[in-house]
Design a protein around this motif. Structure first.
Motif, PDB file in Angstrom:
ATOM      1  N   VAL A 165       0.866  -1.175   0.000  1.00 48.19           N
ATOM      2  CA  VAL A 165       0.000   0.000   0.000  1.00 48.19           C
ATOM      3  C   VAL A 165       0.905   1.227   0.000  1.00 48.19           C
ATOM      4  O   VAL A 165       1.807   1.328   0.837  1.00 48.19           O
ATOM      5  N   ARG A 166       0.691   2.123  -0.942  1.00 44.34           N
ATOM      6  CA  ARG A 166       1.448   3.379  -0.945  1.00 44.34           C
ATOM      7  C   ARG A 166       0.690   4.398  -0.112  1.00 44.34           C
ATOM      8  O   ARG A 166      -0.464   4.702  -0.371  1.00 44.34           O
ATOM      9  N   VAL A 167       1.370   4.910   0.904  1.00 46.85           N
ATOM     10  CA  VAL A 167       0.781   5.892   1.814  1.00 46.85           C
ATOM     11  C   VAL A 167       1.408   7.251   1.507  1.00 46.85           C
ATOM     12  O   VAL A 167       2.618   7.434   1.673  1.00 46.85           O
ATOM     13  N   THR A 168       0.601   8.183   1.060  1.00 42.95           N
ATOM     14  CA  THR A 168       1.072   9.542   0.806  1.00 42.95           C
ATOM     15  C   THR A 168       0.588  10.441   1.927  1.00 42.95           C
ATOM     16  O   THR A 168      -0.618  10.596   2.136  1.00 42.95           O
ATOM     17  N   ASP A 169       1.520  10.990   2.688  1.00 47.32           N
ATOM     18  CA  ASP A 169       1.193  11.898   3.785  1.00 47.32           C
ATOM     19  C   ASP A 169       1.187  13.337   3.271  1.00 47.32           C
ATOM     20  O   ASP A 169       2.125  13.766   2.604  1.00 47.32           O
ATOM     21  N   ILE A 170       0.129  14.053   3.599  1.00 47.86           N
ATOM     22  CA  ILE A 170      -0.047  15.427   3.137  1.00 47.86           C
ATOM     23  C   ILE A 170      -0.175  16.331   4.361  1.00 47.86           C
ATOM     24  O   ILE A 170      -1.093  16.166   5.166  1.00 47.86           O
ATOM     25  N   LEU A 171       0.758  17.261   4.493  1.00 50.63           N
ATOM     26  CA  LEU A 171       0.747  18.204   5.612  1.00 50.63           C
ATOM     27  C   LEU A 171       0.585  19.621   5.081  1.00 50.63           C
ATOM     28  O   LEU A 171       1.340  20.063   4.210  1.00 50.63           O
ATOM     29  N   LEU A 172      -0.400  20.324   5.620  1.00 51.08           N
ATOM     30  CA  LEU A 172      -0.537  21.766   5.414  1.00 51.08           C
ATOM     31  C   LEU A 172      -0.164  22.438   6.724  1.00 51.08           C
ATOM     32  O   LEU A 172      -0.770  22.157   7.764  1.00 51.08           O
ATOM     33  N   GLU A 173       0.849  23.289   6.688  1.00 50.50           N
ATOM     34  CA  GLU A 173       1.331  23.946   7.908  1.00 50.50           C
ATOM     35  C   GLU A 173       1.422  25.448   7.686  1.00 50.50           C
ATOM     36  O   GLU A 173       1.969  25.905   6.679  1.00 50.50           O
ATOM     37  N   LYS A 174       0.876  26.212   8.631  1.00 50.45           N
ATOM     38  CA  LYS A 174       0.903  27.671   8.539  1.00 50.45           C
ATOM     39  C   LYS A 174       2.213  28.185   9.115  1.00 50.45           C
ATOM     40  O   LYS A 174       2.502  28.025  10.300  1.00 50.45           O
ATOM     41  N   VAL A 175       3.037  28.788   8.259  1.00 48.08           N
ATOM     42  CA  VAL A 175       4.353  29.284   8.651  1.00 48.08           C
ATOM     43  C   VAL A 175       4.472  30.727   8.187  1.00 48.08           C
ATOM     44  O   VAL A 175       4.361  31.019   6.999  1.00 48.08           O
ATOM     45  N   GLY A 176       4.707  31.647   9.148  1.00 49.10           N
ATOM     46  CA  GLY A 176       4.881  33.052   8.789  1.00 49.10           C
ATOM     47  C   GLY A 176       3.690  33.647   8.057  1.00 49.10           C
ATOM     48  O   GLY A 176       3.856  34.464   7.152  1.00 49.10           O
ATOM     49  N   GLY A 177       2.495  33.201   8.425  1.00 48.71           N
ATOM     50  CA  GLY A 177       1.285  33.771   7.847  1.00 48.71           C
ATOM     51  C   GLY A 177       0.847  33.156   6.536  1.00 48.71           C
ATOM     52  O   GLY A 177      -0.176  33.566   5.975  1.00 48.71           O
ATOM     53  N   ARG A 178       1.584  32.154   6.032  1.00 49.35           N
ATOM     54  CA  ARG A 178       1.157  31.496   4.797  1.00 49.35           C
ATOM     55  C   ARG A 178       1.169  29.980   5.003  1.00 49.35           C
ATOM     56  O   ARG A 178       1.896  29.445   5.841  1.00 49.35           O
ATOM     57  N   TRP A 179       0.359  29.299   4.221  1.00 49.50           N
ATOM     58  CA  TRP A 179       0.270  27.850   4.317  1.00 49.50           C
ATOM     59  C   TRP A 179       1.317  27.200   3.425  1.00 49.50           C
ATOM     60  O   TRP A 179       1.444  27.546   2.246  1.00 49.50           O
ATOM     61  N   GLU A 180       2.060  26.253   4.002  1.00 53.59           N
ATOM     62  CA  GLU A 180       3.016  25.464   3.241  1.00 53.59           C
ATOM     63  C   GLU A 180       2.514  24.026   3.172  1.00 53.59           C
ATOM     64  O   GLU A 180       2.060  23.471   4.176  1.00 53.59           O
ATOM     65  N   GLN A 181       2.573  23.450   2.004  1.00 46.10           N
ATOM     66  CA  GLN A 181       2.140  22.064   1.809  1.00 46.10           C
ATOM     67  C   GLN A 181       3.356  21.178   1.599  1.00 46.10           C
ATOM     68  O   GLN A 181       4.188  21.439   0.731  1.00 46.10           O
ATOM     69  N   LYS A 182       3.453  20.129   2.402  1.00 47.07           N
ATOM     70  CA  LYS A 182       4.555  19.170   2.292  1.00 47.07           C
ATOM     71  C   LYS A 182       3.965  17.791   2.041  1.00 47.07           C
ATOM     72  O   LYS A 182       3.051  17.360   2.749  1.00 47.07           O
ATOM     73  N   ILE A 183       4.488  17.113   1.031  1.00 46.87           N
ATOM     74  CA  ILE A 183       3.975  15.807   0.641  1.00 46.87           C
ATOM     75  C   ILE A 183       5.121  14.795   0.606  1.00 46.87           C
ATOM     76  O   ILE A 183       6.193  15.076   0.077  1.00 46.87           O
ATOM     77  N   SER A 184       4.886  13.621   1.193  1.00 45.31           N
ATOM     78  CA  SER A 184       5.875  12.556   1.176  1.00 45.31           C
ATOM     79  C   SER A 184       5.145  11.218   1.166  1.00 45.31           C
ATOM     80  O   SER A 184       4.068  11.093   1.749  1.00 45.31           O
ATOM     81  N   TYR A 185       5.713  10.227   0.489  1.00 41.55           N
ATOM     82  CA  TYR A 185       5.056   8.923   0.471  1.00 41.55           C
ATOM     83  C   TYR A 185       6.034   7.818   0.843  1.00 41.55           C
ATOM     84  O   TYR A 185       7.249   7.967   0.748  1.00 41.55           O
ATOM     85  N   TYR A 186       5.467   6.699   1.276  1.00 41.14           N
ATOM     86  CA  TYR A 186       6.244   5.494   1.558  1.00 41.14           C
ATOM     87  C   TYR A 186       5.323   4.301   1.359  1.00 41.14           C
ATOM     88  O   TYR A 186       4.109   4.462   1.168  1.00 41.14           O
ATOM     89  N   PHE A 187       5.892   3.107   1.384  1.00 36.59           N
ATOM     90  CA  PHE A 187       5.116   1.893   1.153  1.00 36.59           C
ATOM     91  C   PHE A 187       4.980   1.075   2.431  1.00 36.59           C
ATOM     92  O   PHE A 187       5.908   0.988   3.232  1.00 36.59           O
TER      93      PHE A 187
END
Length: 253
Positions: free
Chosen positions: A190-212
């Motif tokens: 199963v491929r698991v893609t983790d999606i994080l939206l984080e508010k940094v310095g007043g703007r949203w940053e999206q970080k994406i990473s996957y693993y099996f």
């Protein structure tokens, strides 16, 4: 506005080192609450007070199971591969005598110890690279356990492939972070893609990473446990399944 970063390694270790390790403790919630809940779960599953017996915690993370076992009287050896989680583990066990090892799960049964209990919690066994390594972990645990010792496993069942929007799993959110994962099913993984939206310095940053993860099932783990000599003495089937195997006496193995 938002900023996007992506990690496309697919390696479990790199995923934890670059992405999930820094989020893990926030993701799972209040540490002391989880320790108390884990002690209750251990007791429910027939895990007795330790009485200074040795326990081996495989994939110890930030130490929820390790501290629960210490509180129950066990001398714990804890293994994990992520630097940040190991630092948190050391901080969380400062009042306990815990032997901490930075390494892969599979070194556990090769150590010069004879545990009466081996635990591998969360969905950690699914992080192993293939079914051969999964069998190696269970067989090795049987070999290193004392007579009558127990192997306590928790894991998710991936027998049914989620479809459509059910593949998006919300995990946790607060005022500055939103975390979810997306699942894709293949024959053995199963491929698991983790999606994080984080508010940094007043703007949203999206970080994406996957693993099996290995696509494991309850029936599969039961079969492996029994083939290598374990008697299944406890079973709880839910979102996070629990199986406990017990090693018989030498003349019964």
């Amino acid at each position: 506005m938002y900023y996007l970063t992506m990690d496309q390694s697919g390696s479990v270790k790199e995923h934890y080192d670059k992405h999930l390790g820094s989020l893990y403790s926030w993701m799972i919630g209040d540490f002391q609450t989880l320790v108390q809940r884990q002690k209750e779960e251990f007791t429910k599953a027939g895990i007795a007070e330790g009485g200074s017996a040795i326990a081996l915690d495989l994939g110890a993370g930030n130490g929820v199971q390790t501290v629960a076992l210490c509180d129950m009287g066990y001398k714990v050896t804890a293994i994990d591969f992520n630097k940040q989680l190991l630092e948190e583990l050391r901080a969380n066990t400062v009042e306990h005598e815990v032997h901490i090892i930075k390494d892969d799960l599979l070194v556990g049964y090769k150590l010069d110890i004879s545990p009466s209990l081996v635990v591998c919690c969360g969905d950690t066994i699914a992080h192993l690279p293939d079914y051969t390594k999964l069998e190696e972990l269970i067989a090795g645990s049987y070999s290193c356990l004392t007579e009558g010792g127990k192997l306590y496993l928790t894991f998710r069942d991936y027998s049914r492939a989620l479809e459509g929007t059910d593949r998006f799993i919300p995990v946790r959110q607060d005022e500055t972070k939103i975390f979810m994962c997306f699942l894709e099913y293949f024959d053995e993984r199963v491929r698991v893609t983790d999606i994080l939206l984080e508010k940094v310095g007043g703007r949203w940053e999206q970080k994406i990473s996957y693993y099996f993860k290995l696509r494991i099932t309850v029936a599969m783990i039961e079969d492996i446990l029994q083939r290598y000599g374990f008697e299944i003495v406890y079973k709880q089937l839910s979102g996070m399944n629990v199986l406990v195997g017990q090693k018989g006496k030498a003349n019964d193995a």
